[in-house]
Design a protein around this motif. Structure first.
Motif, short mmCIF file in Angstrom:
data_model
loop_
_atom_site.label_atom_id
_atom_site.label_comp_id
_atom_site.label_asym_id
_atom_site.label_seq_id
_atom_site.Cartn_x
_atom_site.Cartn_y
_atom_site.Cartn_z
N THR A 7 0.84 -1.19 0.00
CA THR A 7 0.00 0.00 0.00
C THR A 7 0.87 1.24 0.00
O THR A 7 2.01 1.23 0.47
N SER A 8 0.35 2.32 -0.55
CA SER A 8 1.07 3.59 -0.52
C SER A 8 1.41 3.96 0.92
O SER A 8 0.62 3.74 1.84
N GLY A 9 2.59 4.53 1.08
CA GLY A 9 3.06 4.93 2.40
C GLY A 9 3.93 3.90 3.07
O GLY A 9 4.53 4.17 4.12
N THR A 10 4.03 2.69 2.50
CA THR A 10 4.85 1.63 3.09
C THR A 10 6.31 2.05 3.17
O THR A 10 6.85 2.69 2.26
N ASN A 11 6.94 1.67 4.27
CA ASN A 11 8.38 1.89 4.42
C ASN A 11 9.09 0.64 3.92
O ASN A 11 8.99 -0.44 4.51
N ILE A 12 9.83 0.76 2.80
CA ILE A 12 10.49 -0.40 2.22
C ILE A 12 11.88 -0.64 2.81
O ILE A 12 12.51 -1.66 2.50
N CYS A 13 12.35 0.27 3.67
CA CYS A 13 13.65 0.08 4.33
C CYS A 13 13.44 -0.79 5.56
O CYS A 13 12.85 -0.36 6.56
N LEU A 14 13.95 -2.01 5.51
CA LEU A 14 13.75 -2.97 6.60
C LEU A 14 14.93 -3.09 7.54
O LEU A 14 14.82 -3.71 8.59
N ASP A 15 16.07 -2.51 7.17
CA ASP A 15 17.25 -2.63 8.04
C ASP A 15 17.51 -1.37 8.86
O ASP A 15 18.44 -1.34 9.68
N GLY A 16 16.72 -0.32 8.65
CA GLY A 16 16.82 0.88 9.48
C GLY A 16 18.05 1.72 9.24
O GLY A 16 18.32 2.66 10.01
N LYS A 17 18.79 1.46 8.17
CA LYS A 17 20.02 2.22 7.89
C LYS A 17 19.73 3.33 6.89
O LYS A 17 18.92 3.16 5.98
N GLY A 18 20.41 4.46 7.06
CA GLY A 18 20.32 5.54 6.08
C GLY A 18 19.44 6.69 6.52
O GLY A 18 18.73 6.64 7.52
N GLU A 19 19.46 7.76 5.69
CA GLU A 19 18.68 8.96 5.95
C GLU A 19 17.27 8.78 5.37
O GLU A 19 17.14 8.43 4.20
N PRO A 20 16.23 9.03 6.17
CA PRO A 20 14.87 8.83 5.68
C PRO A 20 14.57 9.66 4.42
O PRO A 20 14.96 10.83 4.32
N LEU A 21 13.89 9.03 3.49
CA LEU A 21 13.48 9.69 2.25
C LEU A 21 12.03 9.33 1.97
O LEU A 21 11.66 8.16 2.03
N VAL A 22 11.23 10.33 1.66
CA VAL A 22 9.85 10.12 1.22
C VAL A 22 9.78 10.38 -0.28
O VAL A 22 10.24 11.43 -0.77
N VAL A 23 9.24 9.41 -1.01
CA VAL A 23 9.05 9.55 -2.46
C VAL A 23 7.56 9.71 -2.71
O VAL A 23 6.78 8.79 -2.46
N GLN A 24 7.16 10.88 -3.16
CA GLN A 24 5.76 11.15 -3.52
C GLN A 24 5.72 11.31 -5.05
O GLN A 24 6.12 12.34 -5.57
N ALA A 25 5.26 10.27 -5.73
CA ALA A 25 5.38 10.22 -7.18
C ALA A 25 4.02 10.24 -7.86
O ALA A 25 2.98 9.97 -7.25
N GLN A 26 4.06 10.55 -9.16
CA GLN A 26 2.84 10.53 -9.96
C GLN A 26 3.17 9.96 -11.33
O GLN A 26 4.26 10.19 -11.87
N VAL A 27 2.22 9.23 -11.90
CA VAL A 27 2.33 8.69 -13.25
C VAL A 27 1.29 9.36 -14.12
O VAL A 27 0.09 9.37 -13.79
N VAL A 28 1.74 9.97 -15.24
CA VAL A 28 0.83 10.63 -16.17
C VAL A 28 1.18 10.20 -17.59
O VAL A 28 2.24 9.61 -17.84
N ASP A 29 0.28 10.53 -18.54
CA ASP A 29 0.62 10.27 -19.94
C ASP A 29 1.25 11.53 -20.55
O ASP A 29 1.45 12.53 -19.85
N ILE A 30 1.58 11.48 -21.84
CA ILE A 30 2.32 12.60 -22.44
C ILE A 30 1.47 13.86 -22.57
O ILE A 30 2.01 14.93 -22.88
#
Length: 301
Positions: free
Chosen positions: A121-144
């Motif tokens: 689901t949207s909002g899931t945290n895919i980092c499972l090892d807890g390493k690194g600086e947090p990043l939020v990716v808010q993306a969109q898919v559109v056509d041309i």
């Protein structure tokens, strides 16, 4: 009839070597196979004539290719690595994915994609090892035309903060670490939590790594996140987002960086923004827009 006129094919000579070799191709060979074989032979013979290698140098080349083959495993394809560092992978990809300027550009797939990752689901945290600086990716898919694409499926993967993909560290990283699959909503949007990507070296302990060292080149890839975006009626996009502050943007060892794929990453330290996203401060934010080309739409239209 003299002896020469009796021969089915001309005998070898240096001046016409490529033509002599190509003359041996059968008359009923598939036209595309003929074109490929003839072209490769012509260019290979031209290169040998320009280089004029010694026997020792040619044997060294054969040993290099042999060692490259011996290095290949289920999770390491050294020949793909060789194709990557010579820029051939990117050239083949560019030829096969000519798109309008407004459409998202392709780049190489890389060897560490894993099929069959479950949908999150949207909002899931895919980092499972807890390493690194947090990043939020808010993306969109559109056509041309800028119309949101609902129901696009997006695969995402990247290295951890130590510079390794999960499949490179079985038993050290959690399975599925920094991998995700998402579906765009009615506005073409999806988002997830991850960590800021970092640069990392490609495997350099094999013949390709030795070749890079001999050529005075480093093995480092620019920091990136992988994406595959698929939607019915649209061309599949295999691409990256590159971190704009990476020191290897101009010299990514596999030539994967394109100007349009360099993202915008903003560092934020605002608890009011962080709390609804479920991240801690400070955190990074990037908001990429992926533009899909309809199947059959002209490359320059």
């Amino acid at each position: 009839m003299n002896e020469i006129e009796k021969r089915a094919f001309p005998l070898f000579n240096e001046a016409h070597s490529a033509d002599i070799v190509n003359a041996r191709i059968g008359s009923d060979v598939d036209p595309r196979a003929r074109q490929i074989a003839e072209t490769v032979v012509r260019h290979l013979h031209a290169a040998v004539k320009e280089i004029e290698p010694t026997h020792e140098e040619w044997l060294a080349a054969i040993r290099f290719l042999t060692e490259t083959g011996h290095m290949c495993t289920d999770w390491r394809q050294e020949f793909i690595l060789l194709s990557d560092v010579l820029g051939v992978s990117m050239l083949v990809d560019a030829i096969n994915h000519r798109r309008p300027e407004t459409a998202t550009e392709n780049t190489i797939l890389g060897p560490f994609f894993v099929d069959g990752v479950p949908l999150s689901t949207s909002g899931t945290n895919i980092c499972l090892d807890g390493k690194g600086e947090p990043l939020v990716v808010q993306a969109q898919v559109v056509d041309i035309d800028g119309v949101p694409v609902k129901g696009a499926i997006i695969d995402v993967w990247q290295t951890n903060d130590d510079g390794f993909y999960d499949v490179q560290q079985k038993g050290l990283q959690p399975d599925g670490n920094l991998r995700g699959k998402f579906e765009s909503d009615a506005q073409g949007r999806y988002w997830f939590q991850t960590v800021k990507p970092r640069d990392y070296p490609i495997p350099a302990d094999g013949p390709v790594g030795k070749l890079l060292a001999k050529l005075g080149r480093h093995p480092n890839r620019a920091a990136h996140i992988h994406f595959i975006i698929q939607a019915p009626g649209y061309e599949t996009v295999i691409t990256h987002i590159f971190s704009p502050d990476c020191p290897y943007l101009d010299e990514d060892t596999v030539f994967g960086v394109k100007e349009s794929l360099i993202g915008q990453f903003e560092k934020l330290d605002d608890p009011l923004l962080a709390e609804p996203l479920g991240v801690t401060c400070p955190f990074w934010l990037t908001t990429p827009v992926f533009v899909l080309k309809p199947v059959g739409h002209g490359a320059g239209k």
